[in-house]
Design a protein around this motif. Structure first.
Motif, PDB file in Angstrom:
ATOM      1  N   ASP A 139       0.868  -1.176   0.000  1.00 35.70           N
ATOM      2  CA  ASP A 139       0.000   0.000   0.000  1.00 35.70           C
ATOM      3  C   ASP A 139       0.912   1.236   0.000  1.00 35.70           C
ATOM      4  OD1 ASP A 139      -1.627   2.221   0.713  1.00 35.70           O
ATOM      5  OD2 ASP A 139      -3.006   0.917   1.793  1.00 35.70           O
ATOM      6  N   ASP A 141       0.101   4.297   0.543  1.00 34.26           N
ATOM      7  CA  ASP A 141      -0.400   5.395   1.361  1.00 34.26           C
ATOM      8  C   ASP A 141      -0.382   5.140   2.859  1.00 34.26           C
ATOM      9  OD1 ASP A 141      -1.012   6.974  -0.936  1.00 34.26           O
ATOM     10  OD2 ASP A 141      -2.770   5.700  -1.251  1.00 34.26           O
ATOM     11  N   SER A 142      -0.291   3.900   3.276  1.00 32.62           N
ATOM     12  CA  SER A 142      -0.268   3.596   4.713  1.00 32.62           C
ATOM     13  C   SER A 142       0.557   2.341   4.931  1.00 32.62           C
ATOM     14  CB  SER A 142      -1.688   3.413   5.261  1.00 32.62           C
ATOM     15  OG  SER A 142      -2.298   2.304   4.648  1.00 32.62           O
ATOM     16  N   PRO A 143       1.105   2.159   6.127  1.00 28.24           N
ATOM     17  CA  PRO A 143       1.974   1.008   6.380  1.00 28.24           C
ATOM     18  C   PRO A 143       1.191  -0.307   6.366  1.00 28.24           C
ATOM     19  CG  PRO A 143       1.699   2.292   8.384  1.00 28.24           C
ATOM     20  CD  PRO A 143       1.022   3.038   7.281  1.00 28.24           C
ATOM     21  N   LEU A 144       1.162  -0.914   5.194  1.00 29.44           N
ATOM     22  CA  LEU A 144       0.452  -2.170   5.016  1.00 29.44           C
ATOM     23  C   LEU A 144       1.080  -2.928   3.852  1.00 29.44           C
ATOM     24  CD1 LEU A 144      -1.950  -4.127   5.468  1.00 29.44           C
ATOM     25  CD2 LEU A 144      -3.222  -2.713   3.828  1.00 29.44           C
ATOM     26  N   ARG A 162       1.564  -5.000   9.307  1.00 31.22           N
ATOM     27  CA  ARG A 162       1.344  -3.585   9.642  1.00 31.22           C
ATOM     28  C   ARG A 162       2.474  -3.021  10.501  1.00 31.22           C
ATOM     29  NH1 ARG A 162      -3.491  -1.520   8.337  1.00 31.22           N
ATOM     30  NH2 ARG A 162      -5.141  -2.926   7.744  1.00 31.22           N
ATOM     31  N   ASP A 163       3.315  -3.912  11.029  1.00 29.40           N
ATOM     32  CA  ASP A 163       4.507  -3.497  11.772  1.00 29.40           C
ATOM     33  C   ASP A 163       5.447  -4.685  11.859  1.00 29.40           C
ATOM     34  OD1 ASP A 163       3.539  -5.178  13.796  1.00 29.40           O
ATOM     35  OD2 ASP A 163       2.710  -3.525  14.945  1.00 29.40           O
ATOM     36  N   TYR A 181       8.274   2.573   4.957  1.00 28.38           N
ATOM     37  CA  TYR A 181       7.408   3.683   5.341  1.00 28.38           C
ATOM     38  C   TYR A 181       8.064   4.706   6.272  1.00 28.38           C
ATOM     39  CZ  TYR A 181       3.802   0.717   3.357  1.00 28.38           C
ATOM     40  OH  TYR A 181       3.065  -0.052   2.506  1.00 28.38           O
ATOM     41  N   HIS A 185       5.762   5.890  10.906  1.00 29.73           N
ATOM     42  CA  HIS A 185       4.543   5.088  10.810  1.00 29.73           C
ATOM     43  C   HIS A 185       4.551   3.971  11.809  1.00 29.73           C
ATOM     44  CE1 HIS A 185       4.192   7.208   7.007  1.00 29.73           C
ATOM     45  NE2 HIS A 185       2.910   6.970   7.127  1.00 29.73           N
TER      46      HIS A 185
END
Length: 185
Positions: A139, A141-144, A162-163, A181, A185
């Motif tokens: 993704d 736009d976001s940490p994924l 996600r992390d 990221y 984030h």
């Protein structure tokens, strides 16, 4: 942008045709599809994925090579995808190579125009290639990161990241999600 040809092509015919065309294209079941223009976020995400993979290869001293977008992957005789980044292992391919036959890792960065195809059509296509062990969908736009890896038999194991770390074994690469990221984030 060039007009895709109306006649069906083989993978080999496609790469010869595509080399002289402006823009990016892919071949699905013999039919040429032009790729949409990219946002800056998409282009930056492709770059950081390439750098993270390259750094992980160096840290692991893995006998692998990372390629940015622009290099084609043959799915079958009439389907060619152009991942946003990829990695193959073994001897370095000749400089005039245009079709990567044995990628180990392929990466697609999501975009609003291709997200459904990345999650469905390309997932099935990439895992038709025997050498593919990992398919990452990033993704921008976001940490994924959605990490699909080859499991036992025909199983595909999926992990939503996600992390923490992204582990790609084989070939034994590890890098933190923050490499894609940043630490914020």
């Amino acid at each position: 942008m060039s007009v895709p040809p109306k006649t069906k092509m083989t993978a080999e015919e496609f790469v010869v045709w595509a080399e002289g065309q402006p823009g990016r294209h892919e071949l699905v079941d013999g039919e040429v599809f032009a790729q949409a223009a990219e946002r800056i976020a998409h282009a930056k995400a492709k770059l950081v994925v390439f750098v993270a993979l390259q750094d992980a290869v160096r840290r692991a001293s893995a006998p692998c090579h990372v390629l940015p977008d622009g290099m084609a992957v043959r799915v079958d005789a009439t389907t060619v995808f152009e991942p946003d980044a990829q990695l193959y292992c073994g001897p370095e391919l000749p400089p005039d190579t245009m079709l990567i036959e044995t990628p180990l890792i392929v990466v697609e960065v999501l975009s609003s125009s291709t997200g459904r195809n990345d999650a469905l059509g390309k997932l099935v296509g990439y895992f038709r290639i025997e050498s593919v062990a990992h398919y990452l969908i990033v993704d921008p736009d976001s940490p994924l990161v959605i990490h699909h890896r080859r499991g036992e038999g025909s199983d595909i194991v999926t992990r939503v990241i996600r992390d923490g770390d992204i582990t790609l074994d084989p070939p034994g690469l590890v890098f933190p999600l923050s490499a894609l990221y940043g630490e914020t984030h």
